[in-house]
Design an enzyme around this catalytic site. Structure first.
Site, PDB file in Angstrom:
ATOM      1  N   ASP A  25      28.630  42.126  41.714  1.00 46.98           N
ATOM      2  CA  ASP A  25      28.761  43.570  41.468  1.00 46.98           C
ATOM      3  C   ASP A  25      27.845  44.367  42.403  1.00 46.98           C
ATOM      4  O   ASP A  25      26.793  43.880  42.822  1.00 46.98           O
ATOM      5  CB  ASP A  25      28.418  43.862  39.991  1.00 46.98           C
ATOM      6  CG  ASP A  25      28.965  45.204  39.537  1.00 46.98           C
ATOM      7  OD1 ASP A  25      29.780  45.801  40.262  1.00 46.98           O
ATOM      8  OD2 ASP A  25      28.568  45.646  38.442  1.00 46.98           O
ATOM      9  N   HIS A  42      32.752  46.083  50.220  1.00 48.40           N
ATOM     10  CA  HIS A  42      33.514  44.876  49.856  1.00 48.40           C
ATOM     11  C   HIS A  42      33.528  43.882  51.019  1.00 48.40           C
ATOM     12  O   HIS A  42      33.464  42.669  50.816  1.00 48.40           O
ATOM     13  CB  HIS A  42      34.940  45.237  49.438  1.00 48.40           C
ATOM     14  CG  HIS A  42      34.997  46.051  48.178  1.00 48.40           C
ATOM     15  ND1 HIS A  42      34.276  45.720  47.057  1.00 48.40           N
ATOM     16  CD2 HIS A  42      35.682  47.182  47.868  1.00 48.40           C
ATOM     17  CE1 HIS A  42      34.525  46.617  46.102  1.00 48.40           C
ATOM     18  NE2 HIS A  42      35.361  47.510  46.574  1.00 48.40           N
ATOM     19  N   LEU A 136      31.294  20.618  46.240  1.00 52.52           N
ATOM     20  CA  LEU A 136      31.090  21.761  45.333  1.00 52.52           C
ATOM     21  C   LEU A 136      32.459  22.245  44.879  1.00 52.52           C
ATOM     22  O   LEU A 136      33.376  22.360  45.686  1.00 52.52           O
ATOM     23  CB  LEU A 136      30.377  22.903  46.094  1.00 52.52           C
ATOM     24  CG  LEU A 136      30.295  24.262  45.387  1.00 52.52           C
ATOM     25  CD1 LEU A 136      29.216  24.248  44.311  1.00 52.52           C
ATOM     26  CD2 LEU A 136      29.991  25.384  46.379  1.00 52.52           C
TER      27      LEU A 136
HETATM   28  C1  IPE Z   1      33.176  43.274  37.262  1.00 53.93           C
HETATM   29  O1  IPE Z   1      32.667  44.367  37.942  1.00 53.93           O
HETATM   30  C2  IPE Z   1      34.320  42.685  38.030  1.00 53.93           C
HETATM   31  C3  IPE Z   1      33.985  42.021  39.293  1.00 53.93           C
HETATM   32  C4  IPE Z   1      32.788  41.872  39.791  1.00 53.93           C
HETATM   33  C5  IPE Z   1      35.115  41.475  40.008  1.00 53.93           C
HETATM   34  P1  IPE Z   1      33.162  45.864  37.640  1.00 53.93           P
HETATM   35  O2  IPE Z   1      32.365  46.736  38.543  1.00 53.93           O
HETATM   36  O3  IPE Z   1      34.631  45.951  37.750  1.00 53.93           O
HETATM   37  O4  IPE Z   1      32.749  46.050  36.109  1.00 53.93           O
HETATM   38  P2  IPE Z   1      32.374  47.360  35.290  1.00 53.93           P
HETATM   39  O5  IPE Z   1      33.474  48.340  35.527  1.00 53.93           O
HETATM   40  O6  IPE Z   1      31.075  47.865  35.810  1.00 53.93           O
HETATM   41  O7  IPE Z   1      32.269  46.898  33.886  1.00 53.93           O
HETATM   42  C1  IPE Z   2      32.052  44.545  42.808  1.00 50.69           C
HETATM   43  O1  IPE Z   2      31.559  45.707  43.371  1.00 50.69           O
HETATM   44  C2  IPE Z   2      33.351  44.107  43.445  1.00 50.69           C
HETATM   45  C3  IPE Z   2      34.534  44.284  42.614  1.00 50.69           C
HETATM   46  C4  IPE Z   2      34.557  44.724  41.387  1.00 50.69           C
HETATM   47  C5  IPE Z   2      35.791  43.932  43.218  1.00 50.69           C
HETATM   48  P1  IPE Z   2      31.980  47.134  42.825  1.00 50.69           P
HETATM   49  O2  IPE Z   2      33.137  47.631  43.617  1.00 50.69           O
HETATM   50  O3  IPE Z   2      32.198  47.114  41.371  1.00 50.69           O
HETATM   51  O4  IPE Z   2      30.691  47.973  43.197  1.00 50.69           O
HETATM   52  P2  IPE Z   2      30.032  49.148  42.332  1.00 50.69           P
HETATM   53  O5  IPE Z   2      29.797  48.612  40.956  1.00 50.69           O
HETATM   54  O6  IPE Z   2      31.012  50.280  42.343  1.00 50.69           O
HETATM   55  O7  IPE Z   2      28.768  49.464  43.056  1.00 50.69           O
HETATM   56 MG    MG Z   3      30.998  47.443  39.775  1.00 50.51          MG
END
Ligand code: IPE
Ligand code: IPE
Ligand code: MG
Length: 250
Positions: A25, A42, A136
């Site tokens: 995240d 990303h 792994l």
């Molecule tokens: C969880 O992160 C999903 C992934 C890392 C793929 P999100 O950013 O989507 O989750 P929320 O919205 O903060 O709960």
């Molecule tokens: C996690 O990073 C990746 C996915 C959920 C695909 P985010 O896109 O959720 O990044 P933040 O939480 O907005 O910073």
């Molecule tokens: Mg996120």
């Protein structure tokens, strides 16, 4: 320019978790901090995967599960969703041969039927190519949600005609996408969030949770090492009492 020397990190005095699962995240916030579009975050996140996979091999972790795209992430703007699909396809194109050579066995957790035929074929090819590898196991949770996974398992159990009396926790687990793999010992969430966000809600019943402050693109080998050190300080009681605890019940 000389390559940066890897800091020696010695885990010999520590118990290494068998299965580490990571909620990757913070890509969007990483990008925002740099005034870049979210998709750049990303991309940086995808590049970071290579470092973490290498570190898992170095630390002798057996299973790494990464949360790459949740069932809820479909609700993001279409451009971002498409960008994430493209990144996943590109990572498979660019990294598959190296991962295979490294002995990585790729599994997919989730439902690929909702994604393009092209991406489905790439994933199927990756699973087939790497299925006998043993260094792994890398579980890629893509279009994954814990609730959807449990429903999927329940449907399969019903359609197999399993009788209610025969349904045990072990049998139920074997119907999940992680069937046959050990449950995660350590679940790491980067970016400091303290949510589960529908990740491995059955399998992580007794996992240790570790919130890492770094955004995912900045979470490297040393941060993973710190997480393992922190894991070693936890007392996993599984509902029991610790040895030597006060047994005076009066
Ligand atoms: C969880 O992160 C999903 C992934 C890392 C793929 P999100 O950013 O989507 O989750 P929320 O919205 O903060 O709960
Ligand atoms: C996690 O990073 C990746 C996915 C959920 C695909 P985010 O896109 O959720 O990044 P933040 O939480 O907005 O910073
Ligand atoms: Mg996120």
């Amino acid at each position: 320019m000389a390559r940066k020397q890897k800091k020696p990190l010695d885990l010999s005095a520590y118990a290494v978790p068998r299965h580490v699962a990571i909620i990757m995240d913070g890509n969007g916030r990483w990008a925002r901090k740099r005034k870049l579009p979210r998709i750049a975050g990303h991309r940086a996140g995808a590049e970071n995967l290579r470092r973490i996979i290498n570190a898992c091999v170095e630390f002798d972790i057996q299973v790494l599960t990464i949360y790459a795209f949740s069932t809820e992430n479909w609700g993001r703007p279409e451009r971002e969703v498409q960008g994430l699909m493209n990144i996943f396809a590109r990572v498979l194109d660019q990294e598959l041969d190296d991962l295979h050579a490294q002995g990585i066995c790729i599994h997919h957790l989730g439902d690929m039927s909702g994604v393009s035929q092209n991406l489905q074929e790439k994933v199927m090819h990756a699973l087939e190519l790497t299925k006998d590898n043993q260094t792994l196991t890398l579980n890629i949770a893509f279009n994954y949600g814990g609730r959807a996974e449990i429903l999927h398992a329940a449907r399969a159990i019903l359609s197999d005609g399993v009788s209610p009396d025969d349904l045990t926790e072990e049998l139920f687990s074997s119907y999940l996408f992680t069937g046959g793999l050990p449950d995660p010992d350590l679940v790491i969430r980067t970016s400091g969030e303290l949510r589960v966000s529908n990740f491995l809600i059955w399998q992580a019943a007794y996992a240790e949770y570790y919130p890492a402050p770094a955004y995912w693109p900045d979470f490297g080998r040393e941060e993973l090492f710190e997480a393992i050190v922190a894991f070693n300080k936890r007392d996993r009681r599984y509902g029991l009492v610790t040895e030597g605890a006060d047994t005076n019940t009066s």
